[in-house]
Enzyme design. Structure first.
Site, PDB file in Angstrom:
ATOM      1  N   ASP A   5      50.901  67.545  68.334  1.00  0.00           N
ATOM      2  CA  ASP A   5      52.132  68.495  68.449  1.00  0.00           C
ATOM      3  C   ASP A   5      52.233  69.381  67.473  1.00  0.00           C
ATOM      4  O   ASP A   5      53.616  69.759  66.923  1.00  0.00           O
ATOM      5  CB  ASP A   5      53.363  67.758  68.953  1.00  0.00           C
ATOM      6  CG  ASP A   5      53.419  67.192  70.219  1.00  0.00           C
ATOM      7  OD1 ASP A   5      52.660  67.572  71.053  1.00  0.00           O
ATOM      8  OD2 ASP A   5      54.255  66.007  70.189  1.00  0.00           O
ATOM      9  N   LYS A  19      36.882  64.785  60.600  1.00  0.00           N
ATOM     10  CA  LYS A  19      37.512  63.685  61.211  1.00  0.00           C
ATOM     11  C   LYS A  19      38.809  63.792  60.982  1.00  0.00           C
ATOM     12  O   LYS A  19      39.424  63.143  60.277  1.00  0.00           O
ATOM     13  CB  LYS A  19      36.950  62.269  60.694  1.00  0.00           C
ATOM     14  CG  LYS A  19      35.421  62.158  60.934  1.00  0.00           C
ATOM     15  CD  LYS A  19      35.031  60.949  59.847  1.00  0.00           C
ATOM     16  CE  LYS A  19      33.560  60.821  59.520  1.00  0.00           C
ATOM     17  NZ  LYS A  19      32.918  61.795  58.879  1.00  0.00           N
ATOM     18  N   HIS A  66      31.259  67.532  60.529  1.00  0.00           N
ATOM     19  CA  HIS A  66      31.613  66.184  60.116  1.00  0.00           C
ATOM     20  C   HIS A  66      33.097  66.079  59.951  1.00  0.00           C
ATOM     21  O   HIS A  66      33.295  64.800  59.462  1.00  0.00           O
ATOM     22  CB  HIS A  66      30.801  65.952  58.774  1.00  0.00           C
ATOM     23  CG  HIS A  66      30.295  64.546  58.612  1.00  0.00           C
ATOM     24  ND1 HIS A  66      30.896  63.906  57.678  1.00  0.00           N
ATOM     25  CD2 HIS A  66      29.488  63.810  59.241  1.00  0.00           C
ATOM     26  CE1 HIS A  66      30.149  62.529  57.544  1.00  0.00           C
ATOM     27  NE2 HIS A  66      29.588  62.461  58.662  1.00  0.00           N
TER      28      HIS A  66
END
Length: 149
Positions: A95, A90, A88
């Site tokens: 870089d 996000k 779950h």
């Protein structure tokens, strides 16, 4: 930009700018990824030579509209969970120095209709734990470790 903010600078365009600033690497760890605009941006980065790695949820990646199949077809490395719970997270790391995180799933629904938040941080103190978590999950979801019944 389809979001409800003024078109000169909306949440989607700001997110796209941050992603497209990648020069060397992009790590993405998402539950849901169905936004065509974000999918196109990730494929463009891959074609530019940016190393892109994605970790996603196995149950969501197969749903209609998911960008994961297109990203895999483009040659982007994708790994997914094999557990009953959801992957779950996000977040994305550009870089190895810019963290993008928050409640936002990378879906058109979330971008256009939901109340979501996105936080962009360039402080190594905050980026490192997310990068460490990505690497841990990347190794855990290595296909070598998959169980077949």
């Amino acid at each position: 930009c389809p979001c409800p903010l003024p078109h000169g600078d909306c949440s989607l365009s700001r997110l796209l700018r941050r992603l497209l600033s990648a020069r060397r690497s992009l790590e993405i760890c998402l539950f849901a990824f169905s936004s065509p605009q974000l999918g196109h941006a990730v494929r463009l980065l891959h074609r530019r030579g940016v190393r892109v790695r994605i970790v996603t949820d196995a149950q969501y990646m197969g749903l209609q509209g998911s960008q994961i199949g297109l990203l895999r077809h483009a040659g982007i490395q994708v790994r997914h969970d094999q557990e009953s719970g959801y992957m779950h997270h996000k977040f994305a790391i550009v870089d190895r120095r810019v963290l993008i995180t928050g409640s936002l799933n990378w879906t058109t629904q979330a971008i256009q209709n939901n109340r979501e938040n996105v936080l962009v941080v360039e402080d190594a103190e905050y980026v490192k734990p997310f990068l460490d978590e990505f690497e841990r999950i990347w190794e855990e979801y290595n296909p070598i470790n998959y169980r077949f019944f």
